[in-house]
Scaffold this motif. Structure first.
Motif, PDB file in Angstrom:
ATOM      1  N   UNK A 131      -7.446   0.650   2.122  1.00  0.00           N
ATOM      2  CA  UNK A 131      -7.458  -0.707   2.659  1.00  0.00           C
ATOM      3  C   UNK A 131      -6.011  -1.150   2.862  1.00  0.00           C
ATOM      4  N   UNK A 132      -5.852  -2.271   3.541  1.00  0.00           N
ATOM      5  CA  UNK A 132      -4.510  -2.835   3.712  1.00  0.00           C
ATOM      6  C   UNK A 132      -3.884  -3.147   2.351  1.00  0.00           C
ATOM      7  N   UNK A 133      -4.702  -3.587   1.391  1.00  0.00           N
ATOM      8  CA  UNK A 133      -4.179  -3.916   0.062  1.00  0.00           C
ATOM      9  C   UNK A 133      -3.638  -2.677  -0.632  1.00  0.00           C
ATOM     10  N   UNK A 134      -4.351  -1.567  -0.557  1.00  0.00           N
ATOM     11  CA  UNK A 134      -3.866  -0.342  -1.176  1.00  0.00           C
ATOM     12  C   UNK A 134      -2.562   0.098  -0.528  1.00  0.00           C
ATOM     13  N   UNK A 135      -2.485   0.001   0.798  1.00  0.00           N
ATOM     14  CA  UNK A 135      -1.257   0.387   1.497  1.00  0.00           C
ATOM     15  C   UNK A 135      -0.082  -0.470   1.056  1.00  0.00           C
ATOM     16  N   UNK A 136      -0.300  -1.771   0.936  1.00  0.00           N
ATOM     17  CA  UNK A 136       0.776  -2.677   0.538  1.00  0.00           C
ATOM     18  C   UNK A 136       1.181  -2.453  -0.912  1.00  0.00           C
ATOM     19  N   UNK A 137       0.193  -2.212  -1.783  1.00  0.00           N
ATOM     20  CA  UNK A 137       0.488  -1.972  -3.201  1.00  0.00           C
ATOM     21  C   UNK A 137       1.283  -0.687  -3.372  1.00  0.00           C
ATOM     22  N   UNK A 138       0.912   0.332  -2.659  1.00  0.00           N
ATOM     23  CA  UNK A 138       1.630   1.609  -2.672  1.00  0.00           C
ATOM     24  C   UNK A 138       3.117   1.394  -2.404  1.00  0.00           C
ATOM     25  N   UNK A 139       3.429   0.528  -1.431  1.00  0.00           N
ATOM     26  CA  UNK A 139       4.810   0.309  -1.009  1.00  0.00           C
ATOM     27  C   UNK A 139       5.524  -0.796  -1.795  1.00  0.00           C
ATOM     28  N   UNK A 140       4.801  -1.486  -2.657  1.00  0.00           N
ATOM     29  CA  UNK A 140       5.424  -2.564  -3.418  1.00  0.00           C
ATOM     30  C   UNK A 140       5.701  -3.809  -2.592  1.00  0.00           C
ATOM     31  N   UNK A 141       4.940  -4.013  -1.548  1.00  0.00           N
ATOM     32  CA  UNK A 141       5.121  -5.192  -0.698  1.00  0.00           C
ATOM     33  C   UNK A 141       4.355  -6.367  -1.327  1.00  0.00           C
ATOM     34  N   UNK A 145       0.844  -8.290  -0.645  1.00  0.00           N
ATOM     35  CA  UNK A 145      -0.250  -8.159  -1.605  1.00  0.00           C
ATOM     36  C   UNK A 145      -0.802  -9.535  -1.973  1.00  0.00           C
ATOM     37  N   UNK A 146       0.084 -10.486  -2.210  1.00  0.00           N
ATOM     38  CA  UNK A 146      -0.354 -11.840  -2.556  1.00  0.00           C
ATOM     39  C   UNK A 146      -1.174 -12.465  -1.430  1.00  0.00           C
ATOM     40  N   UNK A 169       0.068   1.361  -7.083  1.00  0.00           N
ATOM     41  CA  UNK A 169       1.300   0.615  -7.368  1.00  0.00           C
ATOM     42  C   UNK A 169       2.093   1.261  -8.487  1.00  0.00           C
ATOM     43  N   UNK A 170       1.389   1.927  -9.394  1.00  0.00           N
ATOM     44  CA  UNK A 170       2.057   2.625 -10.505  1.00  0.00           C
ATOM     45  C   UNK A 170       2.427   4.048 -10.107  1.00  0.00           C
ATOM     46  N   UNK A 171       1.442   4.791  -9.602  1.00  0.00           N
ATOM     47  CA  UNK A 171       1.633   6.218  -9.321  1.00  0.00           C
ATOM     48  C   UNK A 171       2.623   6.468  -8.188  1.00  0.00           C
ATOM     49  N   UNK A 177      11.383  -3.660  -9.477  1.00  0.00           N
ATOM     50  CA  UNK A 177      10.910  -5.052  -9.430  1.00  0.00           C
ATOM     51  C   UNK A 177       9.782  -5.303  -8.438  1.00  0.00           C
ATOM     52  N   UNK A 178       9.841  -4.680  -7.269  1.00  0.00           N
ATOM     53  CA  UNK A 178       8.813  -4.938  -6.265  1.00  0.00           C
ATOM     54  C   UNK A 178       7.446  -4.435  -6.721  1.00  0.00           C
ATOM     55  N   UNK A 179       7.418  -3.258  -7.304  1.00  0.00           N
ATOM     56  CA  UNK A 179       6.144  -2.718  -7.782  1.00  0.00           C
ATOM     57  C   UNK A 179       5.677  -3.432  -9.053  1.00  0.00           C
ATOM     58  N   UNK A 180       6.612  -3.884  -9.876  1.00  0.00           N
ATOM     59  CA  UNK A 180       6.235  -4.668 -11.052  1.00  0.00           C
ATOM     60  C   UNK A 180       5.543  -5.964 -10.614  1.00  0.00           C
ATOM     61  N   UNK A 181       6.129  -6.652  -9.627  1.00  0.00           N
ATOM     62  CA  UNK A 181       5.513  -7.882  -9.121  1.00  0.00           C
ATOM     63  C   UNK A 181       4.144  -7.591  -8.519  1.00  0.00           C
ATOM     64  N   UNK A 182       4.030  -6.456  -7.848  1.00  0.00           N
ATOM     65  CA  UNK A 182       2.744  -6.070  -7.262  1.00  0.00           C
ATOM     66  C   UNK A 182       1.695  -5.905  -8.342  1.00  0.00           C
TER      67      UNK A 182
END
Length: 220
Positions: A131-141, A145-146, A169-171, A177-182
């Motif tokens: 999904x778009x959410x998974x793609x954004x989480x992967x990249x730390x956007x 994501x919000x 977001x983890x793997x 910081x970007x992935x932590x916020x995600x």
């Protein structure tokens, strides 16, 4: 062992499976609505639609003018196309929609706009059935994501790699910081922290194995 082999394959193949914006040769060949969308020419888009042009015409990579407008970050062009009846849930040859294109581009405004124009946040996209959410989480956007979370994107969708947005977001993140916020946004929104991968490995276990202290604190 399986998960590490899988991760290696994904990282190696990532470029091959990535979104592909129109190339210079694609753009040189564009006419009609594809060209107007690429240039953000709203008046020409409206004129062409009024005179009967197919608003969902495809280029050689199965991109519609809406896809082209998204790749070019032309919000007004996208609005004109949607108002003219464009299919906002159309998929191009790499199985991406406007929303996922905007998510990968880290374009929060277009992400919100695409959903307002009818692009479904739960649409299955990419060869990974994500999904778009998974793609954004992967990249730390995380801003994207919000927006997606606010728009109702499914928090716990599992793609064909058996990964959720939280796992990605983890793997596939760097622990920065970007992935932590995600991760924080997903957890605060109610993402299920207990969902593991094919081996049952949870986001917390992945974060622990990588020494991502901030993520560990969020996920505990």
């Amino acid at each position: 062992m399986f998960r590490f082999l899988l991760l290696a394959v994904i990282l190696t193949a990532g470029t091959a499976q990535a979104q592909t914006a129109p190339s210079a040769s694609d753009i040189a060949s564009y006419t009609g609505l594809h060209l107007a969308a690429h240039e953000g020419d709203v008046d020409e888009i409206n004129r062409l639609i009024t005179t009967g042009s197919d608003v969902d015409i495809r280029d050689l990579s199965q991109r519609t003018p809406a896809h082209v407008a998204a790749f070019a970050s032309h919000d007004d062009a996208l609005i004109a196309l949607a108002n003219g009846g464009a299919d906002m849930n159309a998929l191009e040859n790499r199985v991406y929609d406007v929303l996922t294109i905007a998510a990968v581009a880290d374009d929060p405004e277009m992400v919100s706009l695409a959903m307002e124009l009818g692009n479904a946040p739960d649409l299955i996209t990419s060869v990974y059935d994500g999904t778009a959410l998974i793609a954004a989480a992967h990249l730390g956007h995380h801003d994207v994501v919000a927006r997606l979370v606010e728009g109702g994107a499914p928090l716990d969708h599992i793609n064909n790699l058996a990964w959720t947005a939280l796992i990605e977001a983890v793997v596939l993140g760097n622990g920065g910081p970007d992935h932590i916020k995600t991760v924080q946004i997903l957890v605060d929104a109610g993402a299920d922290k207990s969902i593991g991968d094919r081996d049952g490995v949870t986001p917390l276990q992945y974060a622990t194995s990588r020494g991502y202290a901030e993520m560990i604190e969020i996920l505990q």
